[in-house]
Motif scaffolding. Structure first.
Motif, PDB file in Angstrom:
ATOM      1  N   ALA A 177       0.804  -1.218   0.033  1.00 17.32           N
ATOM      2  CA  ALA A 177       0.232   0.070   0.139  1.00 17.32           C
ATOM      3  C   ALA A 177       0.779   1.304  -0.126  1.00 17.32           C
ATOM      4  O   ALA A 177       0.611   2.191  -0.730  1.00 17.32           O
ATOM      5  N   GLN A 178       1.894   1.265   0.834  1.00 15.52           N
ATOM      6  CA  GLN A 178       2.754   2.623   0.792  1.00 15.52           C
ATOM      7  C   GLN A 178       3.491   2.673  -0.407  1.00 15.52           C
ATOM      8  O   GLN A 178       3.700   3.827  -0.702  1.00 15.52           O
ATOM      9  N   ALA A 179       3.840   1.549  -0.965  1.00 12.16           N
ATOM     10  CA  ALA A 179       4.465   1.542  -2.571  1.00 12.16           C
ATOM     11  C   ALA A 179       3.513   2.288  -3.344  1.00 12.16           C
ATOM     12  O   ALA A 179       3.881   3.024  -4.469  1.00 12.16           O
ATOM     13  N   GLY A 180       2.267   1.784  -3.412  1.00 10.13           N
ATOM     14  CA  GLY A 180       1.157   2.297  -4.142  1.00 10.13           C
ATOM     15  C   GLY A 180       0.934   3.927  -4.137  1.00 10.13           C
ATOM     16  O   GLY A 180       1.035   4.373  -5.181  1.00 10.13           O
ATOM     17  N   VAL A 181       0.868   4.249  -2.738  1.00 10.66           N
ATOM     18  CA  VAL A 181       0.739   5.481  -2.724  1.00 10.66           C
ATOM     19  C   VAL A 181       1.928   6.489  -3.189  1.00 10.66           C
ATOM     20  O   VAL A 181       1.712   7.483  -3.660  1.00 10.66           O
ATOM     21  N   ALA A 182       3.036   5.879  -2.904  1.00  9.30           N
ATOM     22  CA  ALA A 182       4.527   6.744  -3.140  1.00  9.30           C
ATOM     23  C   ALA A 182       4.235   6.742  -4.740  1.00  9.30           C
ATOM     24  O   ALA A 182       4.934   7.672  -5.125  1.00  9.30           O
ATOM     25  N   ASN A 183       3.897   5.768  -5.335  1.00 14.49           N
ATOM     26  CA  ASN A 183       4.123   5.609  -6.851  1.00 14.49           C
ATOM     27  C   ASN A 183       3.200   6.948  -7.473  1.00 14.49           C
ATOM     28  O   ASN A 183       3.342   7.029  -8.602  1.00 14.49           O
ATOM     29  N   PHE A 184       2.515   7.562  -6.653  1.00 14.49           N
ATOM     30  CA  PHE A 184       1.705   8.627  -6.995  1.00 14.49           C
ATOM     31  C   PHE A 184       2.403   9.896  -7.620  1.00 14.49           C
ATOM     32  O   PHE A 184       2.173  10.584  -8.477  1.00 14.49           O
ATOM     33  N   ILE A 185       3.832   9.818  -6.857  1.00 17.11           N
ATOM     34  CA  ILE A 185       4.637  10.867  -7.280  1.00 17.11           C
ATOM     35  C   ILE A 185       5.397  10.280  -8.280  1.00 17.11           C
ATOM     36  O   ILE A 185       6.349   9.338  -8.203  1.00 17.11           O
ATOM     37  N   PRO A 186       5.636  10.937  -9.381  1.00 16.76           N
ATOM     38  CA  PRO A 186       6.431  10.395 -10.700  1.00 16.76           C
ATOM     39  C   PRO A 186       7.793  10.278 -10.444  1.00 16.76           C
ATOM     40  O   PRO A 186       8.281  11.224  -9.849  1.00 16.76           O
ATOM     41  N   TYR A 187       8.438   9.413 -10.730  1.00 16.04           N
ATOM     42  CA  TYR A 187      10.202   9.234 -10.600  1.00 16.04           C
ATOM     43  C   TYR A 187      10.666   9.083  -9.287  1.00 16.04           C
ATOM     44  O   TYR A 187      11.443   8.029  -8.992  1.00 16.04           O
ATOM     45  N   LEU A 188      10.322   9.939  -8.441  1.00 17.07           N
ATOM     46  CA  LEU A 188      10.723  10.043  -6.969  1.00 17.07           C
ATOM     47  C   LEU A 188      10.152   9.135  -6.105  1.00 17.07           C
ATOM     48  O   LEU A 188      10.734   8.571  -5.251  1.00 17.07           O
ATOM     49  N   GLY A 189       8.758   8.742  -6.186  1.00 20.09           N
ATOM     50  CA  GLY A 189       8.097   8.129  -5.277  1.00 20.09           C
ATOM     51  C   GLY A 189       8.446   6.776  -5.322  1.00 20.09           C
ATOM     52  O   GLY A 189       8.783   6.234  -4.073  1.00 20.09           O
ATOM     53  N   PRO A 190       8.818   5.849  -6.143  1.00 21.31           N
ATOM     54  CA  PRO A 190       9.444   4.845  -6.245  1.00 21.31           C
ATOM     55  C   PRO A 190      10.734   4.450  -5.596  1.00 21.31           C
ATOM     56  O   PRO A 190      10.982   3.264  -4.652  1.00 21.31           O
ATOM     57  N   LEU A 191      11.597   5.495  -5.606  1.00 24.06           N
ATOM     58  CA  LEU A 191      12.719   5.393  -4.802  1.00 24.06           C
ATOM     59  C   LEU A 191      12.331   5.723  -3.227  1.00 24.06           C
ATOM     60  O   LEU A 191      13.288   5.108  -2.496  1.00 24.06           O
ATOM     61  N   ILE A 192      11.601   6.375  -2.871  1.00 23.42           N
ATOM     62  CA  ILE A 192      11.214   6.679  -1.608  1.00 23.42           C
ATOM     63  C   ILE A 192      10.674   5.511  -1.096  1.00 23.42           C
ATOM     64  O   ILE A 192      10.925   4.972  -0.119  1.00 23.42           O
ATOM     65  N   ALA A 193       9.698   4.648  -1.889  1.00 25.99           N
ATOM     66  CA  ALA A 193       8.983   3.564  -1.259  1.00 25.99           C
ATOM     67  C   ALA A 193       9.948   2.279  -1.097  1.00 25.99           C
ATOM     68  O   ALA A 193       9.655   1.374  -0.383  1.00 25.99           O
ATOM     69  N   ALA A 194      11.096   2.544  -1.689  1.00 26.39           N
ATOM     70  CA  ALA A 194      11.944   1.150  -1.893  1.00 26.39           C
ATOM     71  C   ALA A 194      12.811   1.135  -0.526  1.00 26.39           C
ATOM     72  O   ALA A 194      12.864   0.122   0.148  1.00 26.39           O
ATOM     73  N   LEU A 195      13.007   2.387   0.315  1.00 35.01           N
ATOM     74  CA  LEU A 195      13.391   2.370   1.630  1.00 35.01           C
ATOM     75  C   LEU A 195      12.847   1.188   2.753  1.00 35.01           C
ATOM     76  O   LEU A 195      13.658   0.489   3.314  1.00 35.01           O
ATOM     77  N   PRO A 196      11.597   1.508   2.953  1.00 38.04           N
ATOM     78  CA  PRO A 196      11.043   0.827   3.984  1.00 38.04           C
ATOM     79  C   PRO A 196      10.858  -0.905   3.519  1.00 38.04           C
ATOM     80  O   PRO A 196      11.066  -1.705   4.497  1.00 38.04           O
ATOM     81  N   VAL A 197      10.550  -1.035   2.193  1.00 41.17           N
ATOM     82  CA  VAL A 197      10.953  -2.496   1.840  1.00 41.17           C
ATOM     83  C   VAL A 197      12.377  -3.227   2.249  1.00 41.17           C
ATOM     84  O   VAL A 197      12.255  -4.229   2.618  1.00 41.17           O
ATOM     85  N   ALA A 198      13.400  -2.231   1.940  1.00 39.39           N
ATOM     86  CA  ALA A 198      14.503  -2.800   1.957  1.00 39.39           C
ATOM     87  C   ALA A 198      14.953  -3.211   3.563  1.00 39.39           C
ATOM     88  O   ALA A 198      15.510  -3.943   3.972  1.00 39.39           O
TER      89      ALA A 198
END
Length: 369
Positions: free
Chosen positions: A253-274
């Protein structure tokens, strides 16, 4: 009468313009530029001072755009009056919100608390490893509360919100956005025509056409972003659940919400997953991150072009620039709304400045020098 004869009446002599009128024209030309610069400066200062409230207004417009798009789409399969379709869409959204809130009250606190504990532990481990190499991960002050990254909501109702908690401010802002969206989507034509009253009568058709173009672009962009975010959230949650990561639905869910921000969102969401994958071992971490970036790459280069077929024709560099600038100025709200604001601003500049002021319309012949 002989050819050399001339009329006896003398030719009229042009009268000189009154001295007062000439002086007034000169003073108007002299003062035009300073007054224009002053008006622009005052306007920019006012926008910067009221930016948090203006961003909330734009977020309400985005929510209204979503409701309006759903209402229009429902009209293709259910030919009833728009008021009934809008009421049905509002009821569906309210029911979904109630279900999500109910599920969040029951399940979300425990999962969020567990994920925060895991991430906090792994941040401590990572900080310790980096300190052995002389690297301070969080700077000289150490790790601090991340609440300062949130947008400052203090100007929404004056100085009152400075005294309330961040959670209460988020709830109030959400209610304001929802109410604005319902009001705007309930009668979009009336609000548009109300704004057009401030425009000269001769320019109203042009401004109305540009506003309609902005609405079409926002509907296409917003629906595309929501579909992309939903795809990423579902696929990533299922994948992480299969790999055995704790809190996989919340991470998706947090990755999907962060994906709303183009280009930068996926990088932000990668930290909690890691951080959540780190305790499971290096091999699991490598697999999780490889799968995560593979999903994001497929979504970005395959799914996104199919969903958004040129709805927003903005270069990636300008989008990233807008995200960084709006984030530095207005916090998380600025980051989230930078892309649609840039797209709307681009249409306004192209239509009103390039085409109307500079007369550089597509297909127009260049003027002879």
């Amino acid at each position: 009468m002989t050819p050399d004869a001339r009329p006896s009446t003398p030719a009229p002599v042009p009268t000189a313009a009154p001295t007062g009128a000439s002086g007034g024209a000169i003073w108007s030309r002299v003062l035009a530029l300073p007054l224009t610069v002053l008006a622009v400066a005052v306007g920019l200062a006012l926008v910067l001072y009221t930016a948090p409230s203006l961003l909330l207004l734009f977020a309400g417009i985005l929510f209204a755009t979503l409701l309006d798009a759903c209402t229009r789409g429902l009209g293709r399969v259910l030919p009833i009056a728009r008021a009934w379709r809008f009421a049905l869409v509002t009821l569906v959204f309210a029911s979904l919100a109630a279900l999500v809130i109910g599920w969040g009250i029951v399940r979300l606190p425990a999962q969020a608390r567990m994920l925060m504990q895991v991430m906090d532990t792994q941040l401590g481990v990572l900080e310790g490893h980096l300190e052995s190499f002389g690297i301070e991960l969080f700077g000289p002050g150490g790790r601090q509360d991340l609440s300062h990254l949130l947008a400052d909501p203090g100007r929404l109702f004056g100085h009152v919100q400075y005294a309330v908690s961040g959670a209460y401010a988020v709830i109030i802002n959400t209610i304001v956005i929802a109410c604005l969206g319902l009001f705007f989507a309930g009668a979009p034509g009336a609000y548009r025509e109300g704004a057009l009253i401030l425009v000269p009568r001769a320019a109203r058709p042009r401004v109305r056409a540009v506003m309609n173009e902005m609405g079409r672009m926002l509907r296409s962009w917003l629906l595309g972003q929501l579909v992309r975010s939903a795809v990423v959230a579902v696929v990533l949650a299922v994948t992480l659940q299969f790999l055995g990561l704790p809190g996989a639905p919340l991470l998706g869910a947090q990755a999907g919400v962060a994906n709303f921000i183009p280009y930068l969102g996926p990088l932000i969401a990668a930290l909690p997953v890691a951080l959540v994958a780190m305790p499971l071992g290096l091999s699991t971490l490598a697999w999780v991150m490889a799968i995560y970036f593979a999903i994001q790459t497929i979504e970005g280069f395959v799914v996104a072009p199919l969903i958004q077929k040129g709805s927003v024709d903005v270069a990636p560099a300008w989008t990233l620039f807008a995200i960084v600038i709006f984030g530095a100025l207005f916090g998380a709200m600025g980051v989230a709304l930078a892309a649609p604001l840039l797209a709307v601003g681009r249409i306004a500049v192209l239509r009103f400045y390039v085409e109307d002021w500079l007369k550089d319309r597509p297909g127009a012949a260049p003027s002879a020098s």
